[in-house]
Scaffold this active site. Sequence first.
Site, PDB file in Angstrom:
ATOM      1  N   VAL A 278       0.839  -1.199   0.000  1.00  0.00           N
ATOM      2  CA  VAL A 278       0.000   0.000   0.000  1.00  0.00           C
ATOM      3  C   VAL A 278       0.875   1.251   0.000  1.00  0.00           C
ATOM      4  O   VAL A 278       0.624   2.221  -0.722  1.00  0.00           O
ATOM      5  CB  VAL A 278      -0.941   0.002   1.222  1.00  0.00           C
ATOM      6  CG1 VAL A 278      -1.674   1.323   1.334  1.00  0.00           C
ATOM      7  CG2 VAL A 278      -1.931  -1.141   1.109  1.00  0.00           C
ATOM      8  N   ALA A 279       1.936   1.205   0.827  1.00  0.00           N
ATOM      9  CA  ALA A 279       2.796   2.384   0.934  1.00  0.00           C
ATOM     10  C   ALA A 279       3.598   2.597  -0.350  1.00  0.00           C
ATOM     11  O   ALA A 279       3.856   3.721  -0.751  1.00  0.00           O
ATOM     12  CB  ALA A 279       3.743   2.227   2.111  1.00  0.00           C
ATOM     13  N   ILE A 281       2.895   1.736  -3.522  1.00  0.00           N
ATOM     14  CA  ILE A 281       2.191   2.129  -4.748  1.00  0.00           C
ATOM     15  C   ILE A 281       1.769   3.592  -4.615  1.00  0.00           C
ATOM     16  O   ILE A 281       1.075   3.956  -3.670  1.00  0.00           O
ATOM     17  CB  ILE A 281       0.970   1.226  -4.979  1.00  0.00           C
ATOM     18  CG1 ILE A 281       1.464  -0.198  -5.245  1.00  0.00           C
ATOM     19  CG2 ILE A 281       0.139   1.725  -6.149  1.00  0.00           C
ATOM     20  CD1 ILE A 281       0.386  -1.219  -5.271  1.00  0.00           C
ATOM     21  N   GLU A 283      -0.522   5.600  -5.016  1.00  0.00           N
ATOM     22  CA  GLU A 283      -1.920   5.683  -5.438  1.00  0.00           C
ATOM     23  C   GLU A 283      -2.435   7.130  -5.468  1.00  0.00           C
ATOM     24  O   GLU A 283      -3.414   7.436  -6.130  1.00  0.00           O
ATOM     25  CB  GLU A 283      -2.817   4.787  -4.572  1.00  0.00           C
ATOM     26  CG  GLU A 283      -3.057   5.248  -3.147  1.00  0.00           C
ATOM     27  CD  GLU A 283      -1.873   4.960  -2.226  1.00  0.00           C
ATOM     28  OE1 GLU A 283      -0.926   4.284  -2.688  1.00  0.00           O
ATOM     29  OE2 GLU A 283      -1.875   5.429  -1.086  1.00  0.00           O
ATOM     30  N   ASP A 325      -1.127  35.634 -35.445  1.00  0.00           N
ATOM     31  CA  ASP A 325      -1.731  36.621 -36.333  1.00  0.00           C
ATOM     32  C   ASP A 325      -1.146  37.970 -35.987  1.00  0.00           C
ATOM     33  O   ASP A 325      -0.681  38.168 -34.869  1.00  0.00           O
ATOM     34  CB  ASP A 325      -3.239  36.703 -36.062  1.00  0.00           C
ATOM     35  CG  ASP A 325      -3.995  35.593 -36.740  1.00  0.00           C
ATOM     36  OD1 ASP A 325      -3.400  34.934 -37.591  1.00  0.00           O
ATOM     37  OD2 ASP A 325      -5.171  35.409 -36.393  1.00  0.00           O
ATOM     38  N   ASP A 611      -8.820  33.116 -35.861  1.00  0.00           N
ATOM     39  CA  ASP A 611     -10.081  33.670 -35.380  1.00  0.00           C
ATOM     40  C   ASP A 611     -11.255  33.372 -36.306  1.00  0.00           C
ATOM     41  O   ASP A 611     -12.376  33.263 -35.876  1.00  0.00           O
ATOM     42  CB  ASP A 611      -9.962  35.179 -35.130  1.00  0.00           C
ATOM     43  CG  ASP A 611      -9.332  35.916 -36.316  1.00  0.00           C
ATOM     44  OD1 ASP A 611      -9.211  35.287 -37.386  1.00  0.00           O
ATOM     45  OD2 ASP A 611      -8.968  37.086 -36.162  1.00  0.00           O
ATOM     46  N   ASP A 615     -10.307  29.179 -40.134  1.00  0.00           N
ATOM     47  CA  ASP A 615      -9.059  28.898 -39.416  1.00  0.00           C
ATOM     48  C   ASP A 615      -9.078  27.547 -38.702  1.00  0.00           C
ATOM     49  O   ASP A 615      -8.037  27.080 -38.238  1.00  0.00           O
ATOM     50  CB  ASP A 615      -8.768  29.999 -38.387  1.00  0.00           C
ATOM     51  CG  ASP A 615      -8.196  31.240 -39.042  1.00  0.00           C
ATOM     52  OD1 ASP A 615      -7.585  31.092 -40.112  1.00  0.00           O
ATOM     53  OD2 ASP A 615      -8.373  32.335 -38.506  1.00  0.00           O
ATOM     54  N   ASN A 705       3.089   6.843   4.862  1.00  0.00           N
ATOM     55  CA  ASN A 705       2.469   7.008   3.563  1.00  0.00           C
ATOM     56  C   ASN A 705       1.443   8.147   3.596  1.00  0.00           C
ATOM     57  O   ASN A 705       1.358   8.967   2.692  1.00  0.00           O
ATOM     58  CB  ASN A 705       1.781   5.691   3.199  1.00  0.00           C
ATOM     59  CG  ASN A 705       1.289   5.671   1.778  1.00  0.00           C
ATOM     60  OD1 ASN A 705       1.963   6.188   0.901  1.00  0.00           O
ATOM     61  ND2 ASN A 705       0.131   5.092   1.560  1.00  0.00           N
ATOM     62  N   ASP A 709       2.602  11.288   1.410  1.00  0.00           N
ATOM     63  CA  ASP A 709       1.983  11.215   0.083  1.00  0.00           C
ATOM     64  C   ASP A 709       0.905  12.278  -0.123  1.00  0.00           C
ATOM     65  O   ASP A 709       0.455  12.495  -1.237  1.00  0.00           O
ATOM     66  CB  ASP A 709       1.337   9.835  -0.151  1.00  0.00           C
ATOM     67  CG  ASP A 709       2.363   8.856  -0.691  1.00  0.00           C
ATOM     68  OD1 ASP A 709       3.559   9.165  -0.559  1.00  0.00           O
ATOM     69  OD2 ASP A 709       1.978   7.807  -1.217  1.00  0.00           O
TER      70      ASP A 709
HETATM   71  P1  ATP Z   1      -4.200  38.980 -39.413  1.00  0.00           P
HETATM   72  O1  ATP Z   1      -4.280  37.694 -40.164  1.00  0.00           O
HETATM   73  O2  ATP Z   1      -2.880  39.304 -38.863  1.00  0.00           O
HETATM   74  O3  ATP Z   1      -5.298  39.171 -38.422  1.00  0.00           O
HETATM   75  P2  ATP Z   1      -5.501  40.729 -41.193  1.00  0.00           P
HETATM   76  O4  ATP Z   1      -6.521  41.111 -40.210  1.00  0.00           O
HETATM   77  O5  ATP Z   1      -4.902  41.799 -42.016  1.00  0.00           O
HETATM   78  O6  ATP Z   1      -4.284  40.053 -40.539  1.00  0.00           O
HETATM   79  P3  ATP Z   1      -7.476  39.594 -42.806  1.00  0.00           P
HETATM   80  O7  ATP Z   1      -8.542  40.028 -41.878  1.00  0.00           O
HETATM   81  O8  ATP Z   1      -7.574  38.281 -43.474  1.00  0.00           O
HETATM   82  O9  ATP Z   1      -6.087  39.625 -42.124  1.00  0.00           O
HETATM   83  O10 ATP Z   1      -7.354  40.735 -43.904  1.00  0.00           O
HETATM   84  C1  ATP Z   1      -6.572  40.558 -45.036  1.00  0.00           C
HETATM   85  C2  ATP Z   1      -6.662  41.792 -45.929  1.00  0.00           C
HETATM   86  O11 ATP Z   1      -7.998  41.978 -46.339  1.00  0.00           O
HETATM   87  C3  ATP Z   1      -6.275  43.081 -45.231  1.00  0.00           C
HETATM   88  O12 ATP Z   1      -4.918  43.348 -45.355  1.00  0.00           O
HETATM   89  C4  ATP Z   1      -7.088  44.118 -45.936  1.00  0.00           C
HETATM   90  O13 ATP Z   1      -6.432  44.560 -47.101  1.00  0.00           O
HETATM   91  C5  ATP Z   1      -8.320  43.348 -46.351  1.00  0.00           C
HETATM   92  N1  ATP Z   1      -9.424  43.580 -45.412  1.00  0.00           N
HETATM   93  C6  ATP Z   1      -9.425  43.434 -44.087  1.00  0.00           C
HETATM   94  N2  ATP Z   1     -10.607  43.726 -43.544  1.00  0.00           N
HETATM   95  C7  ATP Z   1     -11.399  44.096 -44.570  1.00  0.00           C
HETATM   96  C8  ATP Z   1     -12.760  44.511 -44.672  1.00  0.00           C
HETATM   97  N3  ATP Z   1     -13.553  44.621 -43.632  1.00  0.00           N
HETATM   98  N4  ATP Z   1     -13.229  44.812 -45.905  1.00  0.00           N
HETATM   99  C9  ATP Z   1     -12.437  44.691 -46.982  1.00  0.00           C
HETATM  100  N5  ATP Z   1     -11.188  44.296 -46.952  1.00  0.00           N
HETATM  101  C10 ATP Z   1     -10.641  44.022 -45.778  1.00  0.00           C
END
Ligand code: ATP
Length: 872
Positions: A278-279, A281, A283, A325, A611, A615, A705, A709
Amino acid sequence: MWYTKNTSEVLKDLNVDESIGLSTEEAKKRIEKYGENKLASKKKKSIFQLFLAQLADFMIYILLAAALISGIMGEISDAIIIIIVILVNAIVGVVQESKAEKALEALKELSTPKAVVKRNGELTEIPSEEVVPGDIVIIDAGRYIPADLRLIESANLKMEESAFTGESVPADKDANVIIEGKVGVGDQHNMVFMSTLATYGRGIGVVVGTGMDTEIGKIAKMLDEEVEDSTPLQKKLEQLGKYLGIGSIGICFFIFIVSMFQKRDVFEMLLTSISLAVAAIPEGLPAIVAIVLAMGVQRMIKENAIIRKLPAVETLGSVNIICSDKTGTLTQNKMTVTKFYANDKLLHIEDLDFNLETNKLLIECMMLCNDATYSESSKTGDPTEIALLEAGFKYDITKDIINAEHKRIDEVPFDSDRKLMSTVNSYGQKYKVFTKGAIDSILKISTKLMLNGQILDLTENMKKDILKAVDLMSDDALRVLAGAYKDIDAPPHIGLDEIEKDLIFIGMVGMIDPPRLEVKDSISLCKNAGITPVMITGDYKNTAFAIAKELGIADSLNQSISGEDIDKLNDEDFSNKVRDLRVFARVSPEHKVKIVKAFKSHGNIVSMTGDGVNDAPSLKAADIGVAMGITGTDVAKGAADMVLTDDNFTTIVSAVEEGRNIFSNIKKSIVFLLSCNLGEIITLFVAILLNWDSPLLPIHLLWVNLITDSLPALALGVDPGDKGVMDLPPRNPKESIFGGSTKLMLPLNGILIGALTLVAFRVGEYLYPNSVPHARTMAFVVLSVSQLFYALSIRNDRKSIFQIGLFSNRFLIIAIIIGIILQASVITITPIAELFKVYSLTLKDWGFVILLSLVPLVINELLKIILRNKEI
Ligand code: ATP
């Protein structure tokens, strides 16, 4: 049936105004009436059930049998002590488990989706559980639907409803259709359902059913995904526990057999063997690991990182590449338009002459093709778009006014693959298409250009001039957004293909997004800790590099690559090149998967942030998928191992640091438990083999133990983080927890503790030849107290106990003091001493046993000095 009614009927029935939503009081009343918006879930285990579960263990059965045998043999005191040991063990187990359980539940709560609803005329984000019938809910791509909704507005809305329909292709939704007769869920095109996912477009809906009254509630299908919550280490330990169990039982059996040949007392030796098993292991180990993980995870929440999958905690400690990002994570995501380009001129935004037609159209394009809202008191939406509205606001143009004048007829939402967004707006009897987006994407779909009010063909030379201006802006770390338009007679009913083609280029705006202040330090911390930070962005290469350089991520433009160039390389070439790359610009979500795989192919442990809806694959492909808590979609959060509640790069680095500390703390507990248990086995094994009297009684083993323990092992698990942990390279995930110096120190300490206990026993026998119990008492004290002191030196395998601060782990100090007080009480309080069959020690004895007990601590500290000197 809600889908057979038109929207105004539905709103009337539910007694709600679309533009105001419910009031707080009304929502309160409705939640009382309809209950919380959640599906009935499984019942939790009661404390008593948890307690019973603790008793259902093989070791406990053996102990119960031992108690029974002792009772039958008339050794009532032994039986009582064994029962107490069982009960205390079970109570400690229940406390540990319920604590771990609570922590996990808190986590689950934190990661449940939120809903954006209109209440008291304002948009607010509330936990999905608080949604009530009549709530006006906003739907964006990437969000889960919190309840059953009847749509009242929709724009290209597509829903993933495979849970109901089995159909993997997203279903198109339209608020304006009215359906006649009774139809199935899949045909209710003006309805969206709880737990389904918006994959494209946007919409607004009114809640018509919540909780168990929803379609999903009706079929009572729990979508409660089972979270895998045992980590690779836990699994390995489970295996190890089994081997150790079998090993210790084997040794105990061997000791028992040998002692039979030696004609020792059968009953006593049976009990001794059982107690030793017991001691020996460990546990308590799984519970300690679970609790250390759970407490670490709690600490991480305070530092803005929510762990969704427990194995991530361990992996975090091995991460050596952090892909992040740019926008919002490395930068502040507080955009301000500072420059603009139109009519072949790059100027400061303050110098924009609104009387020029091109300038006016550029501002209109940027404001109409825009989903954000902006007033001096409130701003909502994408910061890029807010910045555009803010720029217009300076010229006294508000979105409300311009929108009322040029109503939006159609739209194609922004997505990070196209990097474009378009709207169709009315201009008198005619219409204009406005498209804004990344400059390369806009140039691809533009054929003409507006220059000083004239429309000209867009030539290659003009494109070159435009790109020169782009470079000038992006070298200053400005984010560039271009605008284009075309006139049309009637709004097309087709989407994308017709809208986003043959456009007239208007101009561009450049906006600044300053880096987060704290990120620079985190980047150098990463580098110091052997971790390579990498920037991944949809933005333009030069803009990205300018920021990466400022932050210390990259120092030469050669370290950056664009998505387009990635496409030109095959997997193998890309994988070779990736080692030298630090900035990936203009990438779309699919590139992210490629990047993760390329880094992983070199054996790196990669963390990746994300995000958007798209993705999810890259988050899953990474060793640690990290989703943004503020800007992230539910899909990204669902796919991630960790969610950042502040979207900040620095939080990832703190989480890595915490991950390293958690792992090293778990390791300390394990090494402590195993070396102590080894010490106990060695003591008895050697004594029996040498045909000495048994130096410890069964209850002594059980007692030791119990006091070592539990608290000390746990206190080691919650050791405060070592400040030097980020000066070391990441842990090799393949390396065993018993690798490095541990493989030497663990047996060495086990042998040391065993040897010292035997020394105490022999010296006791020598000093008090006629009293084995006296000698046993000395061995008993040395065994427990040496373990308690030894715990101090395990806290760090390089630094001395004074360097890390003797009292810096309060819990351990308290655990040691409690241990010593308990041990002293057992020996000095007469009735208990009688129960334990021990003698009260003399002052001289105490001095001797304390000195002996300090030996492991002293030897370990001396070894550390040698090790430190060797390193210099
Ligand atoms: P990250 O990936 O670092 O967040 P990000 O925000 O620039 O970068 P996206 O949101 O994919 O990446 O944007 C890519 C490109 O699209 C931007 O560089 C911009 O030129 C264009 N973009 C971003 N937001 C808009 C929007 N609301 N309307 C039109 N074009 C946009």
